[in-house]
Design an enzyme around this catalytic site. Sequence first.
Site, short mmCIF file in Angstrom:
data_model
loop_
_atom_site.label_atom_id
_atom_site.label_comp_id
_atom_site.label_asym_id
_atom_site.label_seq_id
_atom_site.Cartn_x
_atom_site.Cartn_y
_atom_site.Cartn_z
N TYR A 1 -24.50 42.34 40.85
CA TYR A 1 -24.37 43.63 41.46
C TYR A 1 -23.39 43.44 43.05
O TYR A 1 -23.21 44.28 43.69
CB TYR A 1 -25.66 44.23 41.79
CG TYR A 1 -26.32 44.54 40.80
CD1 TYR A 1 -26.12 45.57 40.02
CD2 TYR A 1 -27.58 43.86 40.31
CE1 TYR A 1 -26.95 45.94 38.93
CE2 TYR A 1 -28.47 44.17 39.37
CZ TYR A 1 -28.03 45.21 38.47
OH TYR A 1 -28.94 45.38 37.45
N PRO B 1 -34.52 52.89 42.13
CA PRO B 1 -35.30 51.62 42.05
C PRO B 1 -34.35 50.42 42.40
O PRO B 1 -33.41 50.12 41.51
CB PRO B 1 -36.15 51.65 41.11
CG PRO B 1 -35.81 52.68 40.11
CD PRO B 1 -34.79 53.61 41.02
N ASN B 2 -34.70 49.53 43.33
CA ASN B 2 -34.45 48.08 43.29
C ASN B 2 -32.86 48.23 43.91
O ASN B 2 -32.24 46.96 44.33
CB ASN B 2 -34.28 47.31 42.03
CG ASN B 2 -35.66 47.32 41.37
OD1 ASN B 2 -36.26 46.58 42.04
ND2 ASN B 2 -35.83 47.63 40.14
N ARG C 1 -23.93 45.31 29.17
CA ARG C 1 -24.98 44.69 29.01
C ARG C 1 -25.90 44.85 28.06
O ARG C 1 -25.40 45.39 27.02
CB ARG C 1 -25.57 45.25 30.52
CG ARG C 1 -24.57 44.48 31.58
CD ARG C 1 -25.14 45.18 33.07
NE ARG C 1 -26.40 44.16 33.21
CZ ARG C 1 -27.17 44.51 34.27
NH1 ARG C 1 -26.81 45.75 35.11
NH2 ARG C 1 -28.21 43.87 34.49
N HIS D 1 -22.53 53.54 38.59
CA HIS D 1 -23.27 52.13 38.15
C HIS D 1 -22.35 50.99 38.64
O HIS D 1 -21.33 51.11 38.52
CB HIS D 1 -23.69 52.24 36.69
CG HIS D 1 -24.80 52.95 36.16
ND1 HIS D 1 -26.11 52.89 36.62
CD2 HIS D 1 -24.50 53.96 35.51
CE1 HIS D 1 -26.65 53.94 36.09
NE2 HIS D 1 -26.07 54.63 35.36
N LEU D 2 -22.89 50.21 39.55
CA LEU D 2 -22.19 48.90 39.77
C LEU D 2 -21.75 48.12 38.95
O LEU D 2 -20.47 47.63 38.80
CB LEU D 2 -23.03 48.19 40.98
CG LEU D 2 -23.46 48.82 42.26
CD1 LEU D 2 -25.01 48.56 42.50
CD2 LEU D 2 -22.40 48.35 43.47
N SER D 3 -22.65 47.79 37.70
CA SER D 3 -22.36 47.03 36.71
C SER D 3 -21.82 47.79 35.48
O SER D 3 -22.15 49.15 35.53
CB SER D 3 -23.59 46.25 36.29
OG SER D 3 -24.53 47.31 35.86
N ARG E 1 -29.74 40.88 45.61
CA ARG E 1 -30.34 41.13 44.25
C ARG E 1 -29.27 40.81 43.26
O ARG E 1 -28.33 41.42 43.22
CB ARG E 1 -30.65 42.72 43.86
CG ARG E 1 -30.96 42.90 42.44
CD ARG E 1 -31.00 44.66 42.38
NE ARG E 1 -31.42 44.81 40.97
CZ ARG E 1 -31.22 46.01 40.21
NH1 ARG E 1 -30.60 47.08 41.06
NH2 ARG E 1 -31.74 46.12 39.05
N ALA F 1 -32.56 51.82 37.03
CA ALA F 1 -33.08 51.65 35.50
C ALA F 1 -33.73 53.03 35.05
O ALA F 1 -34.24 53.47 33.89
CB ALA F 1 -34.31 50.74 35.50
N GLU G 1 -22.74 60.30 38.53
CA GLU G 1 -23.45 59.17 38.54
C GLU G 1 -22.74 57.70 38.57
O GLU G 1 -21.58 57.82 37.91
CB GLU G 1 -24.01 59.01 36.78
CG GLU G 1 -24.97 58.12 36.41
CD GLU G 1 -25.40 58.03 35.17
OE1 GLU G 1 -25.43 59.13 34.64
OE2 GLU G 1 -26.15 57.18 34.63
N ASN H 1 -27.11 56.89 41.82
CA ASN H 1 -27.28 55.81 41.05
C ASN H 1 -28.83 55.67 40.92
O ASN H 1 -29.67 55.30 41.71
CB ASN H 1 -26.69 54.35 41.93
CG ASN H 1 -26.84 53.19 41.07
OD1 ASN H 1 -27.62 53.13 39.77
ND2 ASN H 1 -26.19 52.17 41.12
N ARG I 1 -29.54 49.52 28.27
CA ARG I 1 -28.85 50.04 29.18
C ARG I 1 -27.78 51.11 28.89
O ARG I 1 -26.90 51.47 29.62
CB ARG I 1 -28.20 48.85 30.35
CG ARG I 1 -29.13 48.39 31.01
CD ARG I 1 -28.59 47.43 31.92
NE ARG I 1 -29.36 46.08 32.02
CZ ARG I 1 -30.43 46.21 33.10
NH1 ARG I 1 -30.75 46.95 33.72
NH2 ARG I 1 -31.04 45.04 33.13
C1 DQA Z 1 -27.54 49.76 37.81
C2 DQA Z 1 -27.61 49.43 36.11
C3 DQA Z 1 -28.90 49.79 35.81
O1 DQA Z 1 -29.10 49.56 34.39
C4 DQA Z 1 -30.01 48.87 36.52
O2 DQA Z 1 -31.32 49.11 36.04
C5 DQA Z 1 -29.72 48.96 37.92
C6 DQA Z 1 -28.42 49.12 38.37
C7 DQA Z 1 -26.04 49.64 38.12
O3 DQA Z 1 -25.64 50.04 39.35
O4 DQA Z 1 -25.42 48.85 37.93
O5 DQA Z 1 -30.99 48.94 38.80
O6 DQA Z 1 -27.61 51.21 38.05
#
Ligand code: DQA
Length: 147
Positions: free
Chosen positions: A23, A10-11, A107, A100-102, A18, A77, A98, A74, A111
């Site tokens: 990100y 998602p997202n 954070r 994650h960009l951030s 975004r 959330a 797995e 990825n 998370r």
């Molecule tokens: C994320 C980190 C997640 O906590 C967040 O909900 C995302 C992006 C990342 O790529 O840093 O949607 O997966």
Amino acid sequence: MSAVLLLNGPNLGILGRREPEIYGTDTLADIEAAVAEEVKVRGWDVLSVQHDSEGELVSALHRHSDMTVGALVNPGALMIAGWSLRDALASYAPPWIEVHLSNVWAREQFRHESVIAPLASGVVVGLGSYGYRLGARALMHLAAPDA
Ligand code: DQA
């Protein structure tokens, strides 16, 4: 031709616009191109799937499990409570990483735990879109270490 499954939750379809301060400015298309560039040395393709709903991600894993050599995931959330995604990944036999960009550890507390991480071959966090390239390289190593 063998393919890597690039699975984004998602997202992540709106990457680039975004929260770019978190990100980055690369779009999902940029990431797809970067992963494709990495894996072409093996003659692999990229099968990119992004959905905002968990069920669609689960179905994509079922659909593509036999025809992919590994996956970059990825979960967005869904890392926090995506139990059906977690169970689908448990049935996905090839290696997967797995991404994650951030840096999720730097954070909010919510998370800091990922329900899918214990099943992953490895996890890349905090390196922005470059993390997908690193994940792709790790996947090539895991899927065919001698190639
Ligand atoms: C994320 C980190 C997640 O906590 C967040 O909900 C995302 C992006 C990342 O790529 O840093 O949607 O997966």
